[in-house]
Design a protein around this motif. Structure first.
Motif, mmCIF file in Angstrom:
data_model
loop_
_atom_site.group_PDB
_atom_site.id
_atom_site.type_symbol
_atom_site.label_atom_id
_atom_site.label_comp_id
_atom_site.label_asym_id
_atom_site.label_seq_id
_atom_site.Cartn_x
_atom_site.Cartn_y
_atom_site.Cartn_z
ATOM 1 N N GLU A 123 20.901 133.494 22.452
ATOM 2 C CA GLU A 123 20.628 133.728 23.918
ATOM 3 C C GLU A 123 19.553 134.926 24.236
ATOM 4 O OE1 GLU A 123 23.206 135.489 27.595
ATOM 5 O OE2 GLU A 123 24.392 134.636 26.004
ATOM 6 N N ILE A 124 18.739 134.742 24.972
ATOM 7 C CA ILE A 124 17.859 135.966 25.506
ATOM 8 C C ILE A 124 18.163 136.200 26.924
ATOM 9 C CG2 ILE A 124 15.450 136.682 25.770
ATOM 10 C CD1 ILE A 124 14.722 134.801 23.450
ATOM 11 N N ASN A 125 18.428 137.435 27.034
ATOM 12 C CA ASN A 125 18.494 138.158 28.601
ATOM 13 C C ASN A 125 17.519 139.283 28.968
ATOM 14 O OD1 ASN A 125 19.263 139.235 30.767
ATOM 15 N ND2 ASN A 125 21.470 139.302 30.174
ATOM 16 N N PRO A 126 16.492 138.467 29.763
ATOM 17 C CA PRO A 126 15.242 139.568 30.249
ATOM 18 C C PRO A 126 15.721 140.185 31.506
ATOM 19 C CG PRO A 126 15.116 137.223 30.897
ATOM 20 C CD PRO A 126 16.279 137.384 30.141
ATOM 21 N N ILE A 127 16.860 140.182 31.958
ATOM 22 C CA ILE A 127 17.306 140.760 33.106
ATOM 23 C C ILE A 127 18.278 141.924 33.222
ATOM 24 C CG2 ILE A 127 18.422 140.155 35.268
ATOM 25 C CD1 ILE A 127 17.691 137.306 34.885
ATOM 26 N N GLU A 128 19.247 142.127 32.554
ATOM 27 C CA GLU A 128 20.139 142.939 32.285
ATOM 28 C C GLU A 128 20.016 144.292 32.071
ATOM 29 O OE1 GLU A 128 24.794 143.532 31.033
ATOM 30 O OE2 GLU A 128 23.913 141.788 30.586
ATOM 31 N N PHE A 129 19.119 144.436 31.030
ATOM 32 C CA PHE A 129 18.847 145.754 30.610
ATOM 33 C C PHE A 129 17.230 145.995 30.806
ATOM 34 C CE2 PHE A 129 22.649 144.456 28.240
ATOM 35 C CZ PHE A 129 23.208 145.417 28.546
ATOM 36 N N PHE A 130 16.352 145.124 31.641
ATOM 37 C CA PHE A 130 15.005 145.457 31.613
ATOM 38 C C PHE A 130 14.555 146.894 31.871
ATOM 39 C CE2 PHE A 130 11.163 145.142 33.975
ATOM 40 C CZ PHE A 130 10.390 144.303 32.870
ATOM 41 N N PRO A 131 13.558 147.302 31.307
ATOM 42 C CA PRO A 131 12.444 146.824 30.703
ATOM 43 C C PRO A 131 13.018 146.446 29.008
ATOM 44 C CG PRO A 131 11.926 149.135 30.628
ATOM 45 C CD PRO A 131 13.154 148.942 31.347
ATOM 46 N N GLN A 132 13.945 146.400 28.537
ATOM 47 C CA GLN A 132 14.532 146.024 27.443
ATOM 48 C C GLN A 132 14.913 144.563 27.511
ATOM 49 O OE1 GLN A 132 17.174 148.345 24.923
ATOM 50 N NE2 GLN A 132 17.505 149.796 26.534
ATOM 51 N N ILE A 133 14.184 143.717 26.697
ATOM 52 C CA ILE A 133 14.570 142.279 26.786
ATOM 53 C C ILE A 133 15.610 142.273 25.480
ATOM 54 C CG2 ILE A 133 13.656 140.026 26.555
ATOM 55 C CD1 ILE A 133 11.247 140.929 27.920
ATOM 56 N N VAL A 134 16.768 141.917 25.583
ATOM 57 C CA VAL A 134 17.671 141.511 24.642
ATOM 58 C C VAL A 134 17.920 140.089 24.262
ATOM 59 C CG1 VAL A 134 18.781 143.812 25.466
ATOM 60 C CG2 VAL A 134 19.494 141.879 26.140
ATOM 61 N N GLY A 135 18.378 139.969 22.899
ATOM 62 C CA GLY A 135 18.867 138.765 22.471
ATOM 63 C C GLY A 135 20.175 139.150 21.844
ATOM 64 N N GLU A 136 20.977 137.885 21.724
ATOM 65 C CA GLU A 136 22.150 138.053 21.237
ATOM 66 C C GLU A 136 22.467 136.675 20.555
ATOM 67 O OE1 GLU A 136 26.807 139.368 21.641
ATOM 68 O OE2 GLU A 136 25.612 139.478 23.421
ATOM 69 N N MET A 137 23.265 136.621 19.539
ATOM 70 C CA MET A 137 23.457 135.488 18.703
ATOM 71 C C MET A 137 24.821 135.614 17.991
ATOM 72 S SD MET A 137 20.921 134.907 15.530
ATOM 73 C CE MET A 137 19.560 136.089 16.017
ATOM 74 N N LEU A 138 25.934 134.614 18.244
ATOM 75 C CA LEU A 138 27.098 134.641 17.642
ATOM 76 C C LEU A 138 26.910 133.767 16.306
ATOM 77 C CD1 LEU A 138 30.133 135.207 17.477
ATOM 78 C CD2 LEU A 138 30.337 133.140 18.750
ATOM 79 N N LEU A 139 27.045 134.303 15.313
ATOM 80 C CA LEU A 139 26.718 133.517 13.944
ATOM 81 C C LEU A 139 28.147 133.261 13.228
ATOM 82 C CD1 LEU A 139 24.123 135.954 12.728
ATOM 83 C CD2 LEU A 139 23.788 133.465 13.638
#
Length: 154
Positions: A123-139
């Protein structure tokens, strides 16, 4: 009973991410610096925008046991870039975050050819930490243990 320490997985992943030339080249081209890798995170003092681009390995969980035909190992990876520019009403950083995420996924999937990633939730989240655009993956890795072997080779 065979076992595989989570630490074995995350240390190999950290090394693979640190040394991956595609990730290094991408970060140098886009941000003029190498990425930083963290293992674990202190929520009270988490990486800031100035630390971008960065990757965080968040050790997770495992499921092993005599009654299981397959063992499951789960580790999360987070990453962040900083780019608040917009082109045609689209954040440029969205594509950059996805590009970096795909490079991370490719690097991790090739760490152990005998045990490729089984499941990826991305998933990609452009909102919560803006201007950081964060991604997260569960592998998740699914490994069938060998009878008579004490340690799983990863």
């Amino acid at each position: 009973m065979p076992t595989l320490a989570l630490k074995t997985i995350w240390k190999k992943w950290k090394s693979a991410l640190k040394e991956n030339q595609d990730i290094i080249d991408y970060c140098q081209l886009k941000y003029g610096k190498n990425h930083t890798i963290y293992t674990g995170i202190n929520r009270k003092n988490s990486p800031k925008e100035a630390n971008c681009p960065y990757i965080i390995i968040i050790p997770g969980s495992k499921s092993e046991g005599e009654d299981l035909a397959e063992f499951m190992y789960s580790i999360s990876i987070g990453w962040a870039i900083s780019n608040e520019n917009m082109t045609d009403n689209e954040l440029d950083g969205l594509g950059e975050c996805d590009d970096l995420g795909q490079l991370i996924l490719s690097a991790l999937n090739s760490v152990s050819p005998n045990h490729p990633l089984s499941t990826v939730e991305y998933e990609i989240n452009p909102i919560e930490f803006f201007p950081q655009i964060v991604g997260e993956m569960l592998l998740e890795l699914t490994i069938t243990p060998l009878i008579g072997v004490e340690t799983i080779d990863y």
